[in-house]
Design a protein around this motif. Structure first.
Motif, PDB file in Angstrom:
ATOM      1  N   ILE A   1       0.838  -1.201   0.000  1.00 44.37           N
ATOM      2  CA  ILE A   1       0.000   0.000   0.000  1.00 44.37           C
ATOM      3  C   ILE A   1       0.874   1.252   0.000  1.00 44.37           C
ATOM      4  N   LYS A   2       1.903   1.284   0.844  1.00 43.41           N
ATOM      5  CA  LYS A   2       2.796   2.442   0.902  1.00 43.41           C
ATOM      6  C   LYS A   2       3.499   2.651  -0.437  1.00 43.41           C
TER       7      LYS A   2
ATOM      8  N   GLU B   1       3.404   5.910  -5.565  1.00 46.17           N
ATOM      9  CA  GLU B   1       3.211   6.025  -7.016  1.00 46.17           C
ATOM     10  C   GLU B   1       1.947   6.818  -7.343  1.00 46.17           C
ATOM     11  N   ARG B   2       1.361   7.431  -6.322  1.00 40.47           N
ATOM     12  CA  ARG B   2       0.214   8.339  -6.429  1.00 40.47           C
ATOM     13  C   ARG B   2      -1.119   7.654  -6.683  1.00 40.47           C
ATOM     14  N   TYR B   3      -1.258   6.418  -6.273  1.00 39.49           N
ATOM     15  CA  TYR B   3      -2.564   5.772  -6.314  1.00 39.49           C
ATOM     16  C   TYR B   3      -3.310   6.164  -5.050  1.00 39.49           C
TER      17      TYR B   3
ATOM     18  N   GLU C   1      -8.668   4.230  -2.591  1.00 37.74           N
ATOM     19  CA  GLU C   1      -9.795   3.628  -3.302  1.00 37.74           C
ATOM     20  C   GLU C   1      -9.308   2.863  -4.535  1.00 37.74           C
ATOM     21  N   GLU C   2      -8.350   3.436  -5.271  1.00 35.52           N
ATOM     22  CA  GLU C   2      -7.798   2.747  -6.437  1.00 35.52           C
ATOM     23  C   GLU C   2      -7.068   1.476  -6.021  1.00 35.52           C
ATOM     24  N   ILE C   3      -6.327   1.575  -4.940  1.00 35.32           N
ATOM     25  CA  ILE C   3      -5.594   0.410  -4.438  1.00 35.32           C
ATOM     26  C   ILE C   3      -6.583  -0.682  -4.043  1.00 35.32           C
ATOM     27  N   GLN C   4      -7.623  -0.284  -3.362  1.00 30.34           N
ATOM     28  CA  GLN C   4      -8.639  -1.238  -2.910  1.00 30.34           C
ATOM     29  C   GLN C   4      -9.321  -1.914  -4.102  1.00 30.34           C
TER      30      GLN C   4
END
Length: 153
Positions: A53-54, A59-61, A64-67
């Motif tokens: 996640i970090k 990388e500017r995600y 919500e995008e990561i999820q």
């Protein structure tokens, strides 16, 4: 663990990640002694997940995008991996307790076949996940947001 390695990560962020389903919940372990309460113990995969996640946030995600894009199947895949490993160990213990002989040998042969099938299933699931979800390291154009430290004046 993060503070021991001089990695900035707050307890508030951990709680938020757990609430969003990005990190698995802790298991409560009681403390010895009277009125000592309990403390949360997180599986090691929580550390790997936080590191991912970090990295993605760097990388500017967004969370919500990561999820949505990167962690959509992770918990289920990890659960499948852990459950199949546990089951196979239990099978192996049960077979090992059998009397030596042809039946026991046949059971061990069958267990080896099941282990191969489980490994193939996990490989196939990982391949499918990679096909459905873009590579975590792939950069995409993105406007706005916080400036990269190299962009600061």
């Amino acid at each position: 663990m993060f503070s021991e390695h001089d990695v900035r990560f707050s307890e508030a962020n951990l709680r938020r990640y757990v609430q969003l389903g990005l990190v698995p919940r802790s298991r409560r372990i009681g403390q010895k002694g009277k009125n000592q309460g309990s403390r949360g113990v997180y599986p090691i995969r929580a550390v790997r997940r936080i590191n991912l996640i970090k990295k993605l946030m760097a990388e500017r995600y967004t969370l919500e995008e990561i999820q949505d894009k990167f962690l959509a199947f992770k918990d289920d895949i990890e659960t499948l991996d852990e459950a199949s490993s546990t089951l196979l160990v239990r099978f192996e213990d049960k077979i090992a307790a059998q009397a030596a002989g042809h039946r026991r040998d046949r059971l061990f042969d069958e267990l080896r076949a099941v282990r191969r099938a489980a490994a193939e299933l996990l490989e196939a699931v990982h391949r499918l996940e990679k096909l459905l979800i873009p590579a975590a390291g792939a950069r995409r154009p993105r406007g706005g947001g916080v400036a990269d430290p190299t962009e600061l004046l």
